[in-house]
Design an enzyme around this catalytic site. Structure first.
Site, PDB file in Angstrom:
ATOM      1  N   ASP A  52     -10.878   3.653   6.815  1.00  0.00           N
ATOM      2  CA  ASP A  52     -10.776   2.233   6.478  1.00  0.00           C
ATOM      3  C   ASP A  52     -11.792   1.415   7.270  1.00  0.00           C
ATOM      4  O   ASP A  52     -12.278   1.854   8.316  1.00  0.00           O
ATOM      5  CB  ASP A  52      -9.369   1.723   6.808  1.00  0.00           C
ATOM      6  CG  ASP A  52      -8.407   1.961   5.659  1.00  0.00           C
ATOM      7  OD1 ASP A  52      -8.840   2.492   4.623  1.00  0.00           O
ATOM      8  OD2 ASP A  52      -7.224   1.608   5.806  1.00  0.00           O
ATOM      9  N   LYS A  74     -10.564  -1.260   2.478  1.00  0.00           N
ATOM     10  CA  LYS A  74     -10.227  -2.407   1.631  1.00  0.00           C
ATOM     11  C   LYS A  74     -10.116  -3.593   2.573  1.00  0.00           C
ATOM     12  O   LYS A  74      -9.254  -3.632   3.414  1.00  0.00           O
ATOM     13  CB  LYS A  74      -8.907  -2.181   0.923  1.00  0.00           C
ATOM     14  CG  LYS A  74      -8.988  -1.131  -0.172  1.00  0.00           C
ATOM     15  CD  LYS A  74      -7.619  -0.870  -0.775  1.00  0.00           C
ATOM     16  CE  LYS A  74      -7.102  -2.071  -1.520  1.00  0.00           C
ATOM     17  NZ  LYS A  74      -7.882  -2.424  -2.707  1.00  0.00           N
ATOM     18  N   MET A 187      -2.166  -9.917   8.397  1.00  0.00           N
ATOM     19  CA  MET A 187      -2.995 -10.474   7.316  1.00  0.00           C
ATOM     20  C   MET A 187      -2.574 -11.909   6.966  1.00  0.00           C
ATOM     21  O   MET A 187      -2.409 -12.246   5.791  1.00  0.00           O
ATOM     22  CB  MET A 187      -2.888  -9.600   6.059  1.00  0.00           C
ATOM     23  CG  MET A 187      -3.427  -8.199   6.251  1.00  0.00           C
ATOM     24  SD  MET A 187      -3.120  -7.120   4.850  1.00  0.00           S
ATOM     25  CE  MET A 187      -1.467  -6.535   5.188  1.00  0.00           C
TER      26      MET A 187
HETATM   27  C1  LIG Z   1      -4.299  -3.837   5.965  1.00  0.00           C
HETATM   28  S1  LIG Z   1      -3.438  -4.295   7.410  1.00  0.00           S
HETATM   29  C2  LIG Z   1      -3.352  -2.736   8.193  1.00  0.00           C
HETATM   30  C3  LIG Z   1      -2.322  -2.684   9.282  1.00  0.00           C
HETATM   31  C4  LIG Z   1      -2.348  -1.363  10.015  1.00  0.00           C
HETATM   32  N1  LIG Z   1      -1.921  -0.290   9.147  1.00  0.00           N
HETATM   33  C5  LIG Z   1      -1.493  -1.399  11.282  1.00  0.00           C
HETATM   34  O1  LIG Z   1      -0.496  -0.677  11.342  1.00  0.00           O
HETATM   35  O2  LIG Z   1      -1.850  -2.108  12.199  1.00  0.00           O
HETATM   36  C6  LIG Z   1      -4.719  -5.115   8.312  1.00  0.00           C
HETATM   37  C7  LIG Z   1      -4.158  -6.149   9.279  1.00  0.00           C
HETATM   38  O3  LIG Z   1      -3.693  -5.521  10.471  1.00  0.00           O
HETATM   39  C8  LIG Z   1      -3.866  -6.429  11.552  1.00  0.00           C
HETATM   40  N2  LIG Z   1      -4.733  -5.789  12.549  1.00  0.00           N
HETATM   41  C9  LIG Z   1      -5.341  -4.598  12.457  1.00  0.00           C
HETATM   42  N3  LIG Z   1      -6.003  -4.309  13.595  1.00  0.00           N
HETATM   43  C10 LIG Z   1      -5.808  -5.361  14.422  1.00  0.00           C
HETATM   44  C11 LIG Z   1      -6.199  -5.673  15.758  1.00  0.00           C
HETATM   45  N4  LIG Z   1      -6.940  -4.829  16.484  1.00  0.00           N
HETATM   46  N5  LIG Z   1      -5.798  -6.852  16.291  1.00  0.00           N
HETATM   47  C12 LIG Z   1      -5.037  -7.707  15.586  1.00  0.00           C
HETATM   48  N6  LIG Z   1      -4.626  -7.466  14.330  1.00  0.00           N
HETATM   49  C13 LIG Z   1      -4.999  -6.307  13.758  1.00  0.00           C
HETATM   50  C14 LIG Z   1      -4.457  -7.704  10.983  1.00  0.00           C
HETATM   51  O4  LIG Z   1      -3.379  -8.561  10.635  1.00  0.00           O
HETATM   52  C15 LIG Z   1      -5.149  -7.170   9.756  1.00  0.00           C
HETATM   53  O5  LIG Z   1      -5.371  -8.196   8.799  1.00  0.00           O
END
Ligand SMILES: C[S@@+](CC[C@H](N)C(=O)[O-])C[C@H]1O[C@@H](n2cnc3c(N)ncnc32)[C@H](O)[C@@H]1O
Length: 270
Positions: A52, A74, A187
């Site tokens: 991803d 995505k 998100m």
């Molecule tokens: C498609 S979702 C995936 C979530 C992922 N599967 C998880 O468990 O963290 C993507 C969202 O995860 C959050 N996110 C992912 N990495 C992050 C980080 N290092 N710091 C803050 N938010 C993060 C944000 O809200 C981002 O828009």
């Protein structure tokens, strides 16, 4: 036992990524220090890593030098691979006998489409394994010194997505407001003003503490603390960008209490 020998000992006991198999694995929030040994083992064994957009380059750098790396992210609002194409590619690679690591940010089963991909792989008879990862919603709380549960403050936690919150057929935000429990939003930067208005209309006081944690665990991590009513403006003012986690609830106040009690300690930049 040294750390190196302990890690080597655990690695020897781990399952092998088989030819024709897909591991749907979580890469954690960014900093490779949060990888699990199983995901690290997958990076070492895979012929192909399908990853991803949010998987940090420092994590990808740990893949075997001979492994092919295929970006299949995505990202909201940006051109990205179609989910059906990603899954078709996983099936095709597995049928070619490749050892496939499907690497996702955080945890694959937390707003990561891991469930959909697992269902499709299963429907096509492709053997797979789910490798959990540290979800960004939890890692962000640790980075920001915000305990998600606190005795006497809350008994539950809500994990929700802000994606699609501007649609009328979306989440019942008033119902979440009535729970009075901390809400962790993935998100949600784009729709935060809409979500905050809906929560306030549902009865959650606008003065409820709220915070945004962007790029948690990474060198460019940023933390903004405000209230439910003011956080969207604060995020705009501070130019906080995705990826970010939003947390709303009285537990957020613990950060200030901890920082006041431990002024001499150094914490990640905020
Ligand atoms: C498609 S979702 C995936 C979530 C992922 N599967 C998880 O468990 O963290 C993507 C969202 O995860 C959050 N996110 C992912 N990495 C992050 C980080 N290092 N710091 C803050 N938010 C993060 C944000 O809200 C981002 O828009």
């Amino acid at each position: 036992m040294t750390v190196a020998s302990a890690v080597a000992h655990i690695m020897e006991t781990l399952p092998r990524l088989q030819a024709g198999q897909v591991w749907l694995a979580g890469a954690g929030p960014g900093d490779p220090a949060h990888l699990t040994l199983l995901t690290l083992s997958g990076l070492d064994q895979a012929d192909v890593v399908v990853h991803d957009a949010l998987v940090d380059p420092a994590v990808l750098a740990l893949a075997h030098p001979a492994a092919a790396r295929i970006p299949a992210g995505k990202r909201g609002g940006k051109p990205s691979a179609i989910q059906a194409d990603i899954t078709a590619q996983l099936i095709s690679l597995a049928r070619d006998g490749k050892r496939v690591l499907r690497l996702k940010g955080g945890d694959p089963f937390m707003f990561g489409r891991g469930g959909e991909e697992a269902l499709t792989l299963a429907a096509h008879g492709i053997p797979f394994r789910i490798i959990p990862g540290l979800t960004s919603g939890l890692a962000s709380m640790a980075s920001a010194l915000i305990p998600l549960t606190l005795r006497g403050v809350n008994q539950a936690v809500v994990l929700a997505t802000g994606h699609g919150a501007d649609r009328t057929d979306g989440m019942d935000w008033a119902a979440l407001a009535r729970l009075g429990q901390p809400i962790v939003l993935y998100m949600a930067i784009t729709n935060l003003a809409v979500i905050a208005s809906a929560l306030i209309a549902g009865g959650l006081p606008g003065e409820t503490a709220a915070a945004a944690i962007a790029s948690a665990t990474l060198a460019d991590q940023r933390i903004v603390v405000a209230t439910l009513a003011t956080l969207a403006d604060a995020i705009r003012r501070e130019a906080i960008a995705a990826p970010a986690i939003i947390v709303i609830g009285a537990v957020v106040e613990t950060r200030a209490r901890l920082l006041a009690l431990l002024p001499a300690l150094e914490f990640p930049p905020s």
